[in-house]
Design a protein around this motif. Structure first.
Motif, PDB file in Angstrom:
ATOM      1  N   MET A   1       0.902  -1.212  -0.072  1.00  0.00           N
ATOM      2  CA  MET A   1       0.347   0.294  -0.167  1.00  0.00           C
ATOM      3  C   MET A   1       1.084   1.384   0.076  1.00  0.00           C
ATOM      4  N   ALA A   2       0.138   1.968  -0.752  1.00  0.00           N
ATOM      5  CA  ALA A   2       1.277   3.603  -1.092  1.00  0.00           C
ATOM      6  C   ALA A   2       1.447   4.484   0.301  1.00  0.00           C
ATOM      7  N   PRO A   3       2.078   5.163   0.220  1.00  0.00           N
ATOM      8  CA  PRO A   3       1.986   6.200   1.697  1.00  0.00           C
ATOM      9  C   PRO A   3       1.230   6.780   1.830  1.00  0.00           C
ATOM     10  N   THR A   4       0.220   7.554   2.115  1.00  0.00           N
ATOM     11  CA  THR A   4      -0.800   8.029   2.038  1.00  0.00           C
ATOM     12  C   THR A   4      -0.643  10.022   1.347  1.00  0.00           C
ATOM     13  N   ARG A   5      -1.103  10.359   1.238  1.00  0.00           N
ATOM     14  CA  ARG A   5      -0.346  12.441   0.832  1.00  0.00           C
ATOM     15  C   ARG A   5      -1.515  12.957   1.234  1.00  0.00           C
ATOM     16  N   TYR A   6      -1.487  13.657   2.196  1.00  0.00           N
ATOM     17  CA  TYR A   6      -2.644  15.290   2.213  1.00  0.00           C
ATOM     18  C   TYR A   6      -2.229  16.527   1.707  1.00  0.00           C
ATOM     19  N   GLU A   7      -2.801  16.907   1.020  1.00  0.00           N
ATOM     20  CA  GLU A   7      -2.662  18.519   0.436  1.00  0.00           C
ATOM     21  C   GLU A   7      -3.936  18.996   0.560  1.00  0.00           C
ATOM     22  N   PRO A  32       4.560  23.614  -0.004  1.00  0.00           N
ATOM     23  CA  PRO A  32       5.628  23.814  -1.436  1.00  0.00           C
ATOM     24  C   PRO A  32       5.343  25.494  -1.924  1.00  0.00           C
ATOM     25  N   GLY A  33       4.429  25.993  -1.681  1.00  0.00           N
ATOM     26  CA  GLY A  33       4.627  27.703  -2.061  1.00  0.00           C
ATOM     27  C   GLY A  33       5.573  28.234  -0.984  1.00  0.00           C
ATOM     28  N   ALA A  34       5.893  29.757  -1.569  1.00  0.00           N
ATOM     29  CA  ALA A  34       6.337  30.453  -0.898  1.00  0.00           C
ATOM     30  C   ALA A  34       5.671  30.814   0.160  1.00  0.00           C
ATOM     31  N   ASP A  35       4.291  31.460  -0.098  1.00  0.00           N
ATOM     32  CA  ASP A  35       3.346  32.318   0.486  1.00  0.00           C
ATOM     33  C   ASP A  35       2.497  31.083   2.182  1.00  0.00           C
ATOM     34  N   GLY A  36       2.690  30.030   1.756  1.00  0.00           N
ATOM     35  CA  GLY A  36       2.762  28.912   2.827  1.00  0.00           C
ATOM     36  C   GLY A  36       1.339  28.578   2.899  1.00  0.00           C
ATOM     37  N   THR A  37       0.743  28.504   1.668  1.00  0.00           N
ATOM     38  CA  THR A  37      -1.561  28.332   1.322  1.00  0.00           C
ATOM     39  C   THR A  37      -1.139  27.035   1.253  1.00  0.00           C
ATOM     40  N   VAL A  38      -0.260  26.646   1.079  1.00  0.00           N
ATOM     41  CA  VAL A  38      -0.943  24.649   0.535  1.00  0.00           C
ATOM     42  C   VAL A  38       0.513  23.907   1.739  1.00  0.00           C
ATOM     43  N   LEU A  39      -0.289  23.304   2.698  1.00  0.00           N
ATOM     44  CA  LEU A  39       0.260  22.177   3.476  1.00  0.00           C
ATOM     45  C   LEU A  39       0.136  20.863   3.026  1.00  0.00           C
ATOM     46  N   VAL A  40       1.815  20.255   2.872  1.00  0.00           N
ATOM     47  CA  VAL A  40       1.569  18.547   2.306  1.00  0.00           C
ATOM     48  C   VAL A  40       1.984  17.800   4.199  1.00  0.00           C
ATOM     49  N   VAL A  41       0.892  17.291   4.062  1.00  0.00           N
ATOM     50  CA  VAL A  41       0.904  16.007   4.965  1.00  0.00           C
ATOM     51  C   VAL A  41       1.225  14.725   4.567  1.00  0.00           C
ATOM     52  N   GLU A  42       2.478  14.352   5.056  1.00  0.00           N
ATOM     53  CA  GLU A  42       2.482  12.901   5.275  1.00  0.00           C
ATOM     54  C   GLU A  42       2.333  11.414   5.472  1.00  0.00           C
ATOM     55  N   HIS A  61      -8.018  29.426  10.940  1.00  0.00           N
ATOM     56  CA  HIS A  61      -6.953  28.971   9.437  1.00  0.00           C
ATOM     57  C   HIS A  61      -8.623  28.611   8.667  1.00  0.00           C
ATOM     58  N   ASP A  62      -8.493  29.153   7.430  1.00  0.00           N
ATOM     59  CA  ASP A  62      -9.943  28.505   6.748  1.00  0.00           C
ATOM     60  C   ASP A  62      -9.238  27.464   5.620  1.00  0.00           C
ATOM     61  N   VAL A  63      -9.565  26.183   6.150  1.00  0.00           N
ATOM     62  CA  VAL A  63      -9.526  25.057   4.409  1.00  0.00           C
ATOM     63  C   VAL A  63     -10.421  25.522   3.221  1.00  0.00           C
ATOM     64  N   LEU A  64      -9.762  25.940   2.468  1.00  0.00           N
ATOM     65  CA  LEU A  64     -10.365  25.886   1.339  1.00  0.00           C
ATOM     66  C   LEU A  64     -10.642  24.685   0.517  1.00  0.00           C
ATOM     67  N   ALA A  65      -8.968  23.716   1.110  1.00  0.00           N
ATOM     68  CA  ALA A  65      -9.320  22.190  -0.748  1.00  0.00           C
ATOM     69  C   ALA A  65      -8.800  21.640   0.374  1.00  0.00           C
ATOM     70  N   PHE A  66      -9.136  20.474   0.779  1.00  0.00           N
ATOM     71  CA  PHE A  66      -8.433  19.409   1.245  1.00  0.00           C
ATOM     72  C   PHE A  66      -8.343  17.461   0.180  1.00  0.00           C
ATOM     73  N   GLU A  67      -7.637  17.442  -0.183  1.00  0.00           N
ATOM     74  CA  GLU A  67      -7.438  16.262  -1.309  1.00  0.00           C
ATOM     75  C   GLU A  67      -5.690  15.415  -1.020  1.00  0.00           C
ATOM     76  N   GLU A  68      -6.565  14.256  -0.869  1.00  0.00           N
ATOM     77  CA  GLU A  68      -5.583  12.945  -0.386  1.00  0.00           C
ATOM     78  C   GLU A  68      -5.587  12.142  -1.733  1.00  0.00           C
ATOM     79  N   THR A  69      -3.961  12.310  -1.732  1.00  0.00           N
ATOM     80  CA  THR A  69      -3.556  11.737  -2.762  1.00  0.00           C
ATOM     81  C   THR A  69      -2.560  10.272  -2.238  1.00  0.00           C
ATOM     82  N   THR A  70      -2.202   9.601  -3.014  1.00  0.00           N
ATOM     83  CA  THR A  70      -1.752   7.735  -2.786  1.00  0.00           C
ATOM     84  C   THR A  70      -0.100   8.370  -3.810  1.00  0.00           C
TER      85      THR A  70
END
Length: 70
Positions: A1-7, A32-42, A61-70
Motif C-alpha cells: 500500500m502506497a503512503p497517503t499524502r494530504y494536501e 511547497p509554495g512560498a506563501d505557505g497556503t498549501v500544507l502537505v502532510v504525509e 485558518h480557513d481550509v479551502l481544499a483538502f485532497e488525499e493522494t497516494t
C-alpha cells in the motif's frame, strides 16, 4: 500500500509558529509554495488528519481544499 499524502489549501499564509507546532506533531510536513497556503502532510492516519484540521480551525485558518493522494 502506497503512503497517503494530504494536501490542504488554506486561505492566506500559515504562521511560522503554527508551522513549527505542526512539524513537531507530524513527521513529514512541507509547504511547497512560498506563501505557505498549501500544507502537505504525509504518512498520517485519519485521526491525525482530524487533529491537524482541528488545530488549523482552532487557530483561525480557513481550509479551502483538502485532497488525499497516494
Amino acid at each position: 500500500m502506497a503512503p497517503t499524502r494530504y494536501e490542504l489549501t488554506l486561505r492566506g499564509p500559515i504562521s511560522h509558529t503554527l508551522l513549527d507546532v505542526i512539524r513537531t506533531r507530524f513527521d513529514h510536513v512541507s509547504t511547497p509554495g512560498a506563501d505557505g497556503t498549501v500544507l502537505v502532510v504525509e504518512n498520517v492516519d485519519q485521526a491525525s488528519v482530524r487533529a491537524l484540521l482541528t488545530l488549523l480551525w482552532d487557530t483561525g485558518h480557513d481550509v479551502l481544499a483538502f485532497e488525499e493522494t497516494t
